[in-house]
Scaffold this motif. Structure first.
Motif, PDB file in Angstrom:
ATOM      1  N   SER A 119     -99.321 -15.903 -41.000  1.00 17.05           N
ATOM      2  CA  SER A 119     -98.601 -14.690 -42.022  1.00 17.05           C
ATOM      3  C   SER A 119     -97.343 -15.023 -42.291  1.00 17.05           C
ATOM      4  CB  SER A 119     -99.220 -13.618 -42.122  1.00 17.05           C
ATOM      5  OG  SER A 119     -98.598 -12.671 -40.887  1.00 17.05           O
ATOM      6  N   GLU A 122     -95.413 -14.894 -45.569  1.00 20.00           N
ATOM      7  CA  GLU A 122     -96.299 -14.209 -46.879  1.00 20.00           C
ATOM      8  C   GLU A 122     -94.922 -13.877 -47.975  1.00 20.00           C
ATOM      9  OE1 GLU A 122     -98.299 -10.905 -45.045  1.00 20.00           O
ATOM     10  OE2 GLU A 122    -100.411 -12.685 -45.593  1.00 20.00           O
ATOM     11  N   PHE A 123     -93.929 -13.340 -46.926  1.00 22.78           N
ATOM     12  CA  PHE A 123     -92.147 -12.966 -48.076  1.00 22.78           C
ATOM     13  C   PHE A 123     -92.504 -14.111 -48.887  1.00 22.78           C
ATOM     14  CE2 PHE A 123     -89.938 -15.760 -45.971  1.00 22.78           C
ATOM     15  CZ  PHE A 123     -88.856 -16.927 -46.341  1.00 22.78           C
ATOM     16  N   ASP A 126     -94.838 -13.236 -51.708  1.00 21.80           N
ATOM     17  CA  ASP A 126     -93.908 -11.756 -52.777  1.00 21.80           C
ATOM     18  C   ASP A 126     -93.028 -12.724 -54.157  1.00 21.80           C
ATOM     19  OD1 ASP A 126     -96.571 -10.389 -51.725  1.00 21.80           O
ATOM     20  OD2 ASP A 126     -94.420  -9.620 -49.748  1.00 21.80           O
ATOM     21  N   ALA A 129     -95.117 -14.978 -56.684  1.00 20.99           N
ATOM     22  CA  ALA A 129     -95.595 -13.789 -57.028  1.00 20.99           C
ATOM     23  C   ALA A 129     -95.272 -12.619 -58.562  1.00 20.99           C
ATOM     24  CB  ALA A 129     -96.633 -12.479 -56.130  1.00 20.99           C
ATOM     25  N   ASP A 130     -93.913 -13.182 -58.447  1.00 24.36           N
ATOM     26  CA  ASP A 130     -93.304 -12.227 -59.541  1.00 24.36           C
ATOM     27  C   ASP A 130     -93.042 -13.240 -60.948  1.00 24.36           C
ATOM     28  OD1 ASP A 130     -92.782  -9.617 -58.229  1.00 24.36           O
ATOM     29  OD2 ASP A 130     -91.283 -10.201 -57.441  1.00 24.36           O
TER      30      ASP A 130
END
Ligand code: SF4
Length: 219
Positions: A119, A122-123, A126, A129-130
């Motif tokens: 994981s 994951e940052f 994120d 995702a924007d």
């Protein structure tokens, strides 16, 4: 409003390709930094974390398989595995496929750390995702092409991607899902292409080239 120097940036800008490369370099530094911080927090090196993550995702694996998968030299893998064995995070057992090789399997504690290490990026998810759906699609298409090019130069391991897989059939039908995976016998769109598929089987070099040309006719 044109300002005092309307052509300033026309005359003083690097090509967009150079600025993309600089941007990727900055993203790469951020990823490296995050991996180091999180690996150190778990008492591991970044490579040890990557090894545990790979063993959780695809294991058990041999040292050679880890080296190919992670794009890290075999001596570096061997050093990291030795430490992981000493820390009781990985065990070695005989590989029934290759009498001289050892299969590496994470212990319960190693598997827990490997799951955490998986994981770590994951940052970055994120941040991605924007982006708008259109920006994500364009970014993904560019990433697939860039990775494919770097693979051919030997700079990125040739594993996991549909566009180098023996089961991949590009542009075999019209519509939004023009490609086909013969392994599961199912259509897939360009945005559904896998870049880390555990079922990937590397196609031979001439077939890879033909598949890429066929893919690029529309991709
Ligand atoms: S097996 Fe995996 S990598 Fe190969 S074509 Fe199917 S989805 Fe893609």
């Amino acid at each position: 409003m044109t300002g005092k120097l309307p052509a300033y940036f026309d005359e003083n800008s690097e090509p967009i390709s150079a600025r993309i490369a600089t941007g990727l370099h900055k993203i790469g530094l951020a990823m490296k930094q995050q991996s180091w911080q999180q690996a150190n927090g778990a008492g591991l090196s970044a490579t040890q974390g990557q090894i545990l993550a790979a063993l959780v995702a695809d294991g058990p694996l041999t040292g050679k398989e880890l080296s190919e998968r992670l794009g890290v030299t075999l001596p570096t893998i061997s050093d990291s595995v030795r430490v992981l064995v000493e820390k009781a995070l990985v065990t070695r057992s005989a590989d029934p496929r290759h009498p001289r090789a050892s299969l590496l399997t994470p212990t319960t504690e190693g598997a827990a750390l490997g799951a955490r290490a998986r994981s770590w990026p994951e940052f970055m998810a994120d941040a991605v995702a924007d982006l708008s759906p259109e920006e994500q699609r364009a970014f993904f298409a560019g990433i697939v092409k860039m990775i494919r090019m770097l693979q051919e130069q030997g700079l990125v391991p040739i594993t996991g991607m549909c566009v180098t897989c023996t089961h991949f059939r590009p542009n075999v039908r019209p519509g939004t899902s023009p490609h086909h995976c013969a392994f599961v016998d199912a259509p897939l769109s360009s945005e559904q292409l896998r870049i880390d598929c555990p079922e990937h089987e590397l196609a031979a070099e001439p077939a890879r080239r033909a598949v890429w040309e066929q893919f690029m006719r529309r991709g």
